[in-house]
Design an enzyme around this catalytic site. Structure first.
Site, PDB file in Angstrom:
ATOM      1  N   MET A  85     -10.208 -18.730  48.158  1.00 57.47           N
ATOM      2  CA  MET A  85     -10.414 -17.346  47.782  1.00 57.47           C
ATOM      3  C   MET A  85      -9.936 -17.094  46.370  1.00 57.47           C
ATOM      4  O   MET A  85     -10.586 -16.466  45.577  1.00 57.47           O
ATOM      5  CB  MET A  85      -9.666 -16.419  48.757  1.00 57.47           C
ATOM      6  CG  MET A  85     -10.174 -16.500  50.176  1.00 57.47           C
ATOM      7  SD  MET A  85     -11.805 -15.817  50.439  1.00 57.47           S
ATOM      8  CE  MET A  85     -12.845 -17.241  50.216  1.00 57.47           C
ATOM      9  N   CYS A  86      -8.766 -17.618  46.024  1.00 59.16           N
ATOM     10  CA  CYS A  86      -8.296 -17.604  44.644  1.00 59.16           C
ATOM     11  C   CYS A  86      -6.981 -18.360  44.606  1.00 59.16           C
ATOM     12  O   CYS A  86      -6.445 -18.781  45.628  1.00 59.16           O
ATOM     13  CB  CYS A  86      -8.140 -16.171  44.098  1.00 59.16           C
ATOM     14  SG  CYS A  86      -6.635 -15.322  44.613  1.00 59.16           S
ATOM     15  N   ARG A  87      -6.477 -18.545  43.425  1.00 55.57           N
ATOM     16  CA  ARG A  87      -5.149 -19.093  43.206  1.00 55.57           C
ATOM     17  C   ARG A  87      -4.439 -18.143  42.242  1.00 55.57           C
ATOM     18  O   ARG A  87      -5.044 -17.640  41.298  1.00 55.57           O
ATOM     19  CB  ARG A  87      -5.213 -20.483  42.574  1.00 55.57           C
ATOM     20  CG  ARG A  87      -5.992 -21.544  43.336  1.00 55.57           C
ATOM     21  CD  ARG A  87      -5.190 -22.195  44.470  1.00 55.57           C
ATOM     22  NE  ARG A  87      -5.241 -21.396  45.686  1.00 55.57           N
ATOM     23  CZ  ARG A  87      -4.579 -21.718  46.804  1.00 55.57           C
ATOM     24  NH1 ARG A  87      -3.816 -22.799  46.838  1.00 55.57           N
ATOM     25  NH2 ARG A  87      -4.683 -20.970  47.878  1.00 55.57           N
ATOM     26  N   VAL A  95      -6.953 -16.997  39.161  1.00 52.88           N
ATOM     27  CA  VAL A  95      -8.342 -17.438  39.036  1.00 52.88           C
ATOM     28  C   VAL A  95      -9.025 -17.098  40.351  1.00 52.88           C
ATOM     29  O   VAL A  95      -8.444 -17.248  41.422  1.00 52.88           O
ATOM     30  CB  VAL A  95      -8.452 -18.946  38.714  1.00 52.88           C
ATOM     31  CG1 VAL A  95      -7.948 -19.220  37.305  1.00 52.88           C
ATOM     32  CG2 VAL A  95      -7.692 -19.805  39.718  1.00 52.88           C
TER      33      VAL A  95
END
Length: 271
Positions: free
Chosen positions: A1-3, A88
């Protein structure tokens, strides 16, 4: 999903935290090592940071992948800060909000990011959204789940809740309305970092020279990185980290933390 990643400590270039580490956020945009959902984080990125003497953070956000932005690489080389939040993004659903949907979201001195997804979005949170004043809903920066979760957190902060309570109550409210949601939230005010684990990975590093890094995954192979258990609230300063179990809305508590996990001071010698 994101970091995502947050830092509070001695001032250093943005690039030393985001670009330079061998497995830093820059590399995690295409080759994360611990990401459970999704594989490439190319749907936008953002960085928020604090300048000396200014409590209101600056932000740099783009709709494209971080590796394609040479202007940011140059900026990250020279801009120094003692606190930042960066992310990100791998979008859950495609949308037209472009960089407005990229974390960090901001209000006053706060920066915020959400790693995860709200199950059943958007219908599952319709009753919760109705508790917000109409003006706040109409002024949402983006039409995604993270922006609404941020609005819920921000409403609590503005009502006087501290960061830990604001995150905890929001996670429990959203999890009750939308079970199976993943709600790793990250918040900083420039001095402290507050985060939750709820369905995805989170790690922290207390650096012996001062400074704390909280991130979705380690940016290098330093053996002093510590993984945060699921269903946990993390509260960190530049020198200390505290972990508190969160209780599931269904009534189950997270596993108890060991005595060495509950409190860590970066000022203490490490073995």
């Amino acid at each position: 999903m994101c970091r995502h990643l947050a830092y509070a400590g001695p001032a250093e270039p943005l690039g030393d935290l985001i670009m330079a580490p061998p497995h830093g956020l820059y590399r995690q945009s295409w080759a994360p090592r611990h990401q459970r959902y999704g594989t490439v984080n190319a749907d936008g990125f953002g960085v928020g940071w604090y300048a000396d003497g200014d409590p209101v953070p600056a932000r740099y956000r783009r709709a494209g992948p971080i590796w394609a932005d040479q202007s940011f690489a140059d900026l990250a080389r020279v801009v120094r800060t003692g606190a930042l939040l960066a992310a990100v993004r791998d979008a859950t659903l495609a949308g037209a909000d472009a960089e407005a949907a990229a974390a960090p979201f901001a209000a006053g001195a706060w920066l915020f990011s959400h790693n995860g997804a709200v199950a059943g979005w958007p219908g599952s949170l319709a009753p919760v959204a109705a508790t917000l004043p109409p003006g706040e809903l109409l002024s949402l920066e983006a039409r995604n789940d993270s922006a609404l979760v941020w609005a819920l957190v921000l409403a609590r902060l503005r009502a006087g809740d501290d960061e830990g309570r604001a995150l905890t109550e929001t996670v429990l409210e959203v999890a009750a309305a939308a079970p199976a949601s993943r709600l790793n939230l990250l918040l900083t005010n420039g001095s402290t970092v507050t985060a939750t684990t709820w369905g995805d990975t989170l790690w922290y590093l207390s650096r012996p020279g001062g400074g704390t890094v909280v991130a979705s995954e380690p940016y290098d192979d330093d053996p002093h990185w510590r993984e945060v258990p699921d269903r946990t609230l993390l509260t960190a300063s530049r020198t200390d980290v505290r972990l508190t179990p969160l209780k599931d809305p269904g009534g189950a508590a997270a596993p108890a933390l060991g005595p060495t996990d509950a409190f860590v001071s970066a000022k203490e010698p490490r073995t």
